[in-house]
Design a protein around this motif. Structure first.
Motif, short mmCIF file in Angstrom:
data_model
loop_
_atom_site.label_atom_id
_atom_site.label_comp_id
_atom_site.label_asym_id
_atom_site.label_seq_id
_atom_site.Cartn_x
_atom_site.Cartn_y
_atom_site.Cartn_z
N UNK A 29 -14.04 30.88 -9.07
CA UNK A 29 -13.27 31.68 -9.95
C UNK A 29 -12.00 30.98 -9.87
N UNK A 30 -11.42 30.34 -11.34
CA UNK A 30 -10.25 29.91 -11.23
C UNK A 30 -9.94 28.73 -10.69
N UNK A 31 -11.10 27.96 -10.51
CA UNK A 31 -11.15 26.41 -9.79
C UNK A 31 -11.94 25.73 -10.24
N UNK A 53 -6.97 7.67 -17.33
CA UNK A 53 -8.39 7.85 -16.30
C UNK A 53 -7.80 9.12 -15.28
N UNK A 54 -6.43 9.13 -15.01
CA UNK A 54 -6.01 10.00 -14.11
C UNK A 54 -5.99 11.76 -15.15
N UNK A 55 -5.14 11.10 -16.19
CA UNK A 55 -5.05 12.20 -16.94
C UNK A 55 -6.33 12.85 -17.60
N UNK A 56 -7.50 12.20 -18.04
CA UNK A 56 -8.63 12.65 -18.27
C UNK A 56 -9.46 13.26 -17.05
N UNK A 57 -9.22 12.81 -15.90
CA UNK A 57 -9.78 13.61 -14.83
C UNK A 57 -9.16 15.00 -14.71
N UNK A 58 -7.91 15.02 -14.91
CA UNK A 58 -7.03 16.22 -14.53
C UNK A 58 -7.49 17.34 -15.62
N UNK A 59 -7.49 16.75 -16.81
CA UNK A 59 -7.59 17.79 -18.05
C UNK A 59 -9.03 18.21 -17.74
N UNK A 60 -10.20 17.66 -17.47
CA UNK A 60 -11.67 18.10 -17.17
C UNK A 60 -11.53 18.87 -15.92
N UNK A 61 -10.96 18.57 -14.87
CA UNK A 61 -10.73 19.74 -13.96
C UNK A 61 -10.26 20.74 -14.25
N UNK A 62 -8.98 20.91 -15.06
CA UNK A 62 -8.21 22.30 -15.50
C UNK A 62 -9.17 22.88 -16.67
N UNK A 63 -9.94 22.12 -17.36
CA UNK A 63 -10.74 22.67 -18.45
C UNK A 63 -12.01 23.48 -17.68
N UNK A 64 -12.49 22.89 -16.70
CA UNK A 64 -13.90 23.24 -15.97
C UNK A 64 -13.30 24.50 -15.32
N UNK A 65 -12.21 24.36 -14.62
CA UNK A 65 -11.57 25.74 -13.93
C UNK A 65 -11.59 26.90 -14.89
N UNK A 92 -12.00 9.08 -6.58
CA UNK A 92 -10.93 10.01 -6.92
C UNK A 92 -11.46 11.46 -7.22
N UNK A 93 -10.48 12.27 -6.40
CA UNK A 93 -10.98 13.73 -6.74
C UNK A 93 -9.73 14.42 -7.39
N UNK A 94 -10.09 15.22 -8.53
CA UNK A 94 -9.23 16.15 -9.09
C UNK A 94 -9.45 17.65 -8.43
N UNK A 95 -8.76 18.35 -8.35
CA UNK A 95 -8.83 19.84 -7.95
C UNK A 95 -7.75 20.74 -8.75
N UNK A 96 -8.32 21.47 -9.61
CA UNK A 96 -7.53 22.61 -10.55
C UNK A 96 -7.68 23.92 -9.93
N UNK A 97 -6.31 24.79 -9.72
CA UNK A 97 -6.42 25.70 -9.21
C UNK A 97 -5.39 26.64 -10.11
N UNK A 98 -6.28 27.94 -10.56
CA UNK A 98 -5.28 28.65 -11.30
C UNK A 98 -4.03 29.30 -10.97
N UNK A 99 -3.07 29.11 -11.68
CA UNK A 99 -1.85 29.75 -11.15
C UNK A 99 -1.40 30.87 -11.93
N UNK A 100 -2.17 31.26 -13.28
CA UNK A 100 -1.86 32.23 -14.22
C UNK A 100 -3.02 32.37 -15.12
#
Length: 136
Positions: A29-31, A53-65, A92-100
């Motif tokens: 949930x949101x992660x 590479x970093x940006x794509x990982x971050x965007x993929x993590x956020x989009x997956x969350x 590398x590990x990218x973790x996305x957490x919902x803040x809103x």
């Protein structure tokens, strides 16, 4: 919500992430958490991973969350801060957490670390939730 099915769908239907070797490991949930091992083909002329590479990982993590809500979404705004470089062979590990979580706009905080837990960068990603459910 079947997060395992959403994770499997994201991994099977994202040719760009597949080409880069980015794998969604977990969605909740949101992660979301995604991983990638840096290869020589990921480097820039300085011999370190290209910023994309970093940006794509971050965007993929956020989009997956964002996908944890069961709807398709698109990135509408993002900001990424590069702090340290990884090297070839690092995982590398990218973790996305919902803040809103809104009706249409959702915002995620993303952190990327290496296999030692060293923080490599952070980002804030805003997604627009489309009126299209993810068809599993």
């Amino acid at each position: 919500m079947d997060y395992q099915k959403i994770k499997d769908y994201r991994n099977a239907h994202n040719p760009y992430s597949q080409r880069l070797g980015i794998l969604v490991e977990e969605i909740g949930p949101g992660y979301a958490r995604v991983v990638k091992t840096v290869g020589s083909e990921d480097t820039n002329p300085l011999g370190v991973p290209h910023g994309g590479v970093y940006f794509s990982m971050a965007d993929t993590a956020g989009g997956s969350a964002m996908a944890s809500h069961g709807h398709r979404a698109v990135t509408v705004n993002c900001n990424y801060n590069f702090m340290r470089s990884a090297k070839v062979g690092d995982t590398l590990t990218a973790e996305a957490r919902e803040i809103k979580a809104g009706k249409t706009l959702c915002v995620y905080d993303v952190h990327i670390t290496d296999q030692n837990g060293t923080l490599l960068g952070t980002g804030t990603f805003t997604f627009y939730q489309l009126e299209q459910e993810i068809e599993l």
